[in-house]
Design a protein around this motif. Structure first.
Motif, PDB file in Angstrom:
ATOM      1  N   GLY A  21       0.814  -1.218   0.000  1.00  0.00           N
ATOM      2  CA  GLY A  21       0.000   0.000   0.000  1.00  0.00           C
ATOM      3  C   GLY A  21       0.841   1.258   0.000  1.00  0.00           C
ATOM      4  N   ALA A  22       1.908   1.245   0.787  1.00  0.00           N
ATOM      5  CA  ALA A  22       2.798   2.413   0.831  1.00  0.00           C
ATOM      6  C   ALA A  22       3.481   2.614  -0.512  1.00  0.00           C
ATOM      7  CB  ALA A  22       3.835   2.240   1.938  1.00  0.00           C
ATOM      8  N   ARG A  24       2.339   1.684  -3.422  1.00  0.00           N
ATOM      9  CA  ARG A  24       1.330   2.148  -4.377  1.00  0.00           C
ATOM     10  C   ARG A  24       1.037   3.635  -4.166  1.00  0.00           C
ATOM     11  NH1 ARG A  24      -2.954  -1.153  -3.264  1.00  0.00           N
ATOM     12  NH2 ARG A  24      -1.929  -2.826  -4.382  1.00  0.00           N
ATOM     13  N   ALA A  25       0.935   4.041  -2.889  1.00  0.00           N
ATOM     14  CA  ALA A  25       0.604   5.434  -2.577  1.00  0.00           C
ATOM     15  C   ALA A  25       1.716   6.398  -2.973  1.00  0.00           C
ATOM     16  CB  ALA A  25       0.312   5.577  -1.087  1.00  0.00           C
ATOM     17  N   THR A  26       2.966   5.935  -2.869  1.00  0.00           N
ATOM     18  CA  THR A  26       4.091   6.809  -3.173  1.00  0.00           C
ATOM     19  C   THR A  26       4.637   6.631  -4.587  1.00  0.00           C
ATOM     20  OG1 THR A  26       5.686   5.212  -2.286  1.00  0.00           O
ATOM     21  CG2 THR A  26       4.820   6.884  -0.762  1.00  0.00           C
ATOM     22  N   GLU A  32       6.319  -1.659  -3.552  1.00  0.00           N
ATOM     23  CA  GLU A  32       5.049  -2.346  -3.814  1.00  0.00           C
ATOM     24  C   GLU A  32       5.303  -3.823  -4.132  1.00  0.00           C
ATOM     25  OE1 GLU A  32       1.158  -1.886  -6.753  1.00  0.00           O
ATOM     26  OE2 GLU A  32       2.710  -0.345  -6.781  1.00  0.00           O
TER      27      GLU A  32
END
Length: 64
Positions: A21-22, A24-26, A32
């Motif tokens: 998730g981190a 993907r978010a960044t 990822e």
């Protein structure tokens, strides 16, 4: 499968989800992918432990 193993495998799975998730978010594709890898490793370990548990049950059934 011991309780410690179950907890460790679940923690590894959750950690992988967080990494994925981190990443993907960044926009960090490496992070990822690392998260997905951690999750896959955890799932394989859990499957192996389930096989061991099943074999123990079969072995115990023949003892009776």
């Amino acid at each position: 499968m011991g309780a410690d193993d179950k907890i460790a495998n679940k923690a590894e799975e959750l950690g992988g989800k967080v990494k994925e998730g981190a990443g993907r978010a960044t926009g960090d594709e490496r992070l990822e992918a690392e998260g997905r890898t951690d999750q896959a490793e955890s799932h394989l370990k859990q499957a192996g432990e389930k096989l061991k548990d099943g074999a123990e049950k079969v072995k115990d059934a023949f003892k009776s």
